[in-house]
Design a protein around this motif. Sequence first.
Motif, PDB file in Angstrom:
ATOM      1  N   LEU A 168      -1.069  44.277 -37.369  1.00 53.91           N
ATOM      2  CA  LEU A 168      -1.621  43.072 -37.991  1.00 53.91           C
ATOM      3  C   LEU A 168      -1.336  43.039 -39.495  1.00 53.91           C
ATOM      4  N   HIS A 169      -1.578  44.152 -40.174  1.00 54.94           N
ATOM      5  CA  HIS A 169      -1.416  44.162 -41.625  1.00 54.94           C
ATOM      6  C   HIS A 169       0.054  44.169 -42.031  1.00 54.94           C
ATOM      7  N   LEU A 197      -1.181  52.272 -44.293  1.00 53.88           N
ATOM      8  CA  LEU A 197      -0.911  51.936 -42.893  1.00 53.88           C
ATOM      9  C   LEU A 197      -0.157  53.042 -42.171  1.00 53.88           C
ATOM     10  N   THR A 217      -9.287  53.108 -41.373  1.00 50.17           N
ATOM     11  CA  THR A 217      -8.246  53.003 -40.345  1.00 50.17           C
ATOM     12  C   THR A 217      -7.991  51.530 -40.053  1.00 50.17           C
ATOM     13  N   PHE A 218      -6.780  51.092 -40.296  1.00 49.20           N
ATOM     14  CA  PHE A 218      -6.434  49.681 -40.138  1.00 49.20           C
ATOM     15  C   PHE A 218      -5.332  49.529 -39.088  1.00 49.20           C
ATOM     16  N   SER A 219      -5.218  48.326 -38.548  1.00 45.92           N
ATOM     17  CA  SER A 219      -4.196  48.038 -37.555  1.00 45.92           C
ATOM     18  C   SER A 219      -2.842  47.890 -38.244  1.00 45.92           C
TER      19      SER A 219
END
Length: 377
Positions: free
Chosen positions: A141-142, A166, A136-138
Amino acid sequence: MALSSLIHALFELESYAIARLVPKADKSPVVLLLAPFIEVDYECLLDVQIPFTEDVRSYKFAPLDRVVTISGKEIKEHRNLPNDDLKSAMSDYVDRMDLSTFGRDDEGSDISIERKNAADSVCCRNPSEYMPMTDTFSPVLHRIDQAVRWRAVHPTEPIPPPYEILTRYSQPPPDLVSQSKRRLEKLMAVADVKKGMTLRSMVFWILPAHLDTVPPKVQGRRRNRNEVKPLSGLNIEALLGGDKKKTRISPSNAIPDFRQMINNSDSIDAIREIAQQLGAVIEARIKDSFGDIGYARALEEIGVMREELIDLEEPEMYNDFAKALKRKLLSEQLGGNRKDFWWEFRKSKLGLIDATEDEAKAVCQDPAIRRLLRSCH
């Protein structure tokens, strides 16, 4: 060695440490909870900030599992309370939408199972969590990082869509939604869900029909807050305990008490007394504040007072309070040097109410016109 010994001691005793930290000079201290964390290659203390007593907010809400009438009788079967069928349908739907075992890991194998009409390939991998924290990524930001990298290499080409990783978790899995469709339909049938009106049609339908229900004293003093009677016919104030009139503002529950007393007031003198009570609570909070710990709460209460007195078309009461507060702050009558609070006060734009706020609620600088406006109310 000392830090390592402390970490291992806390780990072996299964304990946490509490520390007091001052981030920089002239800053208020914070209290931290230190938890030991030991891995093969490193060891450290994980810190979590814990609140002071002044940071804790206590709110009172009506119970969700029962309805209390005005006489104090508890009703456990009511149209606003879920019955057993609704609870069962909701529980089944939540279980069907469970993501903790919807994913599949990399272990196991794919086998083919012969059925009556066709051979279906069935995945026999072990169930796992569909949305693990490691994957799980932001998105913000990415996505920004992706845009910057793309623009650096391709100055004129349009930015491509975000990566699939994402946006994967922005919507529920289609397979899971299709599997739970029957449960959702059953839940909607049990709950008797119906399509409602749009906001525009509801506003035009409510306003003409319910303007007569606004109490005269409220309608005469508040221009922007016409009280509309609920369509259910329930007395919301009575359900929330609002029928008990308060006479004093409690420092631990100042804003709700202030608003409730303002709504129940019926004279200018009563409003002035209520504003003075809240002013005394604010001054005591500033005076007893350790550093700037209590400033945020005091500013919130000042903002509520300002908003309510503007709606009541009594800006002079707030202006008198603001002038007196400034005089006490600059003369160090509220626990010593509190000029930093006055800076926060100005930064929050809580100054005097003047003609830029609203012509109907403004304070005119000419005394003759001010007396004329008072005589017109």
